[in-house]
Write an enzyme that holds these catalytic residues in place. Structure first.
Site, PDB file in Angstrom:
ATOM      1  N   GLY A 240       0.796  -1.208   0.036  1.00 16.38           N
ATOM      2  CA  GLY A 240       0.125  -0.085  -0.103  1.00 16.38           C
ATOM      3  C   GLY A 240       0.877   1.286   0.048  1.00 16.38           C
ATOM      4  N   ASN A 241       2.183   1.175  -0.077  1.00 14.56           N
ATOM      5  CA  ASN A 241       3.064   2.128  -0.349  1.00 14.56           C
ATOM      6  C   ASN A 241       3.765   2.960   0.927  1.00 14.56           C
ATOM      7  OD1 ASN A 241       3.044   2.045  -3.033  1.00 14.56           O
ATOM      8  ND2 ASN A 241       1.596   3.599  -3.480  1.00 14.56           N
ATOM      9  N   CYS A 242       3.007   3.152   1.785  1.00 12.11           N
ATOM     10  CA  CYS A 242       3.140   4.070   2.877  1.00 12.11           C
ATOM     11  C   CYS A 242       3.573   3.296   4.305  1.00 12.11           C
ATOM     12  CB  CYS A 242       2.438   5.346   3.149  1.00 12.11           C
ATOM     13  SG  CYS A 242       1.855   6.398   1.712  1.00 12.11           S
ATOM     14  N   VAL A 243       4.680   3.068   4.389  1.00  6.32           N
ATOM     15  CA  VAL A 243       5.336   2.335   5.407  1.00  6.32           C
ATOM     16  C   VAL A 243       6.757   2.880   5.675  1.00  6.32           C
ATOM     17  CG1 VAL A 243       5.698   0.572   7.087  1.00  6.32           C
ATOM     18  CG2 VAL A 243       4.151   0.458   5.147  1.00  6.32           C
TER      19      VAL A 243
END
Length: 429
Positions: A240-243
């Site tokens: 989901g891209n955002c870590v």
């Protein structure tokens, strides 16, 4: 399920008038790809560039990395439930452009995108300095809702990998890997004397753009769920891209999950690999207790003698990690944890935010706070000033006078990957 990965070795990338593989060189028709990506809702600008191992190129801010592939036999085209109709994955034949990667960049939305250096000191810390990277810079409508913004970028990256992956359809494969495993009854009958080992893969699931996806379903919305390992290797799980960049599990890493591959390598030899449980990392206390109980129950129902539990991210998910471990241990199931540490610049701070007396077997994948200094790049793809707003960066991290950069590993894509897809080694002491 039986999944065959036929690997087409890529030894260089170049732009060309058609997307194809010729003598190991991946040619990419950028006009064709741009035209297709601009059809995605809210995508307004696309440009492509290339970064090869050893080139003095810095890529920032990186959102995701994806391995280009094409399925040539069996159900499923692309990423089921996301870019194509929903079908169950895990069976069939897939052509893989081995050594190539699609890297997406674009305007910052959150603070948890990252950096890839293709040479020097920075290259040591990320496995994606060794891949031939097609860098896709994606712009969207100004003022777009952040979730819609990230969704558009996410879909564009996946579609780019599919279009490029088509180049492998008729290309000759140099290597074939087969992953085959029957159901629990069949495998248990084949290996009655081997210890049963399951794998719990924790997925970031915390809203605020921090979510993984399974067949297109936000992991925040699921109970822990059992899948066949082939499904993940076949593209059922995406980033989901955002870590935080260092322990973000990119889509590429899901496609090549090191824990799954290592368990497969030992399946039928000294253990019986009985399945993968995908577990959300929720932020509420109720959510953590529910996840802990439900995950341990599934591990027990698989008849597991042992379980490997990997984390994504750090901070409050540390509690999920040790809670699941403790619950499994209380059931008589041996557990091994894979996590990174947030131990400060000097490495002397408390590494995890939580602990349990039962959780005693731990593999560390590195200190996210470790600081590196890297020299000036000849080319920057993206926006070097983004380092000021990335986790692991700060205002002044980039020195415009000499072009150097100073940041924590936090900011480097995959530097402390908690599924082991990275360049660090672990020493037993």
């Amino acid at each position: 399920m039986r999944l065959e990965l036929r690997k087409v070795k890529i030894t260089d990338i170049q732009f060309g008038d058609a997307t194809r593989v010729e003598n190991g060189v991946l040619f990419v028709n950028q006009d064709e790809i741009i035209e297709e990506l601009l059809k995605i809702p809210n995508v307004k600008r696309v440009s492509l560039d290339m970064a090869r191992p050893g080139e003095k190129v810095r890529i920032i801010p990186v959102k995701d990395v994806i391995e280009p592939r094409v399925k040539v036999e069996g159900k499923g085209k692309g990423f089921s439930g996301v870019t194509s109709d929903l079908v169950q994955l895990g069976d069939g034949v897939v052509k893989v452009l081995d050594g190539a990667a699609v890297v997406t960049i674009g305007d910052m939305v959150g603070f948890q995108e990252g950096v890839i250096d293709m040479w020097g000191e920075g290259a040591k810390w990320t496995a994606f300095s060794k891949t031939f990277n097609i860098v896709v810079d994606i712009g969207v409508d100004k003022g777009l809702d952040p979730h819609k913004h990230e969704e558009a970028v996410r879909i564009a990256g996946l579609r780019a990998s599919e279009i490029i992956g088509e180049a492998g359809r008729d290309a000759e494969a140099q290597k074939t890997e087969v992953y085959e495993m029957g159901d629990l009854k069949e495998e248990s009958e084949k290996y009655p004397d081997l210890p049963r080992v399951s794998y719990v893969e924790m997925l970031i699931s915390q809203g605020l753009l921090h979510d993984g996806y399974i067949y297109g379903v936000n992991s925040q919305q699921i109970l822990p769920t059992l899948i066949h390992p082939n499904e993940e290797l076949d593209g059922a799980v995406i980033s989901g891209n955002c870590v935080a960049a260092c322990d973000k599990i990119t889509t590429y890493q899901h496609q090549n999950n090191s824990v799954i591959l290592d368990l497969y390598a030992r399946h039928g030899k000294d253990l019986n690999f009985v399945g993968v449980i995908l577990t959300p990392e929720l932020t509420t206390l109720d959510g953590k207790f529910r996840t802990k109980d439900y995950t341990a129950k599934l591990v027990k129902m698989l008849g597991s003698d042992g379980v490997i539990i990997s984390e994504e991210g750090y901070g409050n998910p540390d509690s999920d990690l040790v809670m699941i471990s403790a619950e499994c241990e209380k059931m008589g199931i041996k557990s091994v944890l894979i996590t990174d540490e947030c131990s400060g610049w000097d490495g002397m701070s408390q590494p995890l935010t939580d602990y349990a007396e039962e959780a005693i077997a731990v593999i560390s994948t590195g200190n996210v706070s470790h600081v590196i200094e890297v020299e000036k790049a000849d080319r920057v793809l993206g926006d070097i000033e983004a380092i000021a707003n990335l986790a692991g960066g700060w205002a002044g991290a980039y020195n415009p006078e000499d072009g150097s950069l100073k940041c924590e590993l936090n900011a480097v894509i995959g530097a402390t990957s908690e599924i082991g897809y990275h360049n660090l080694t672990v020493e037993l002491y």
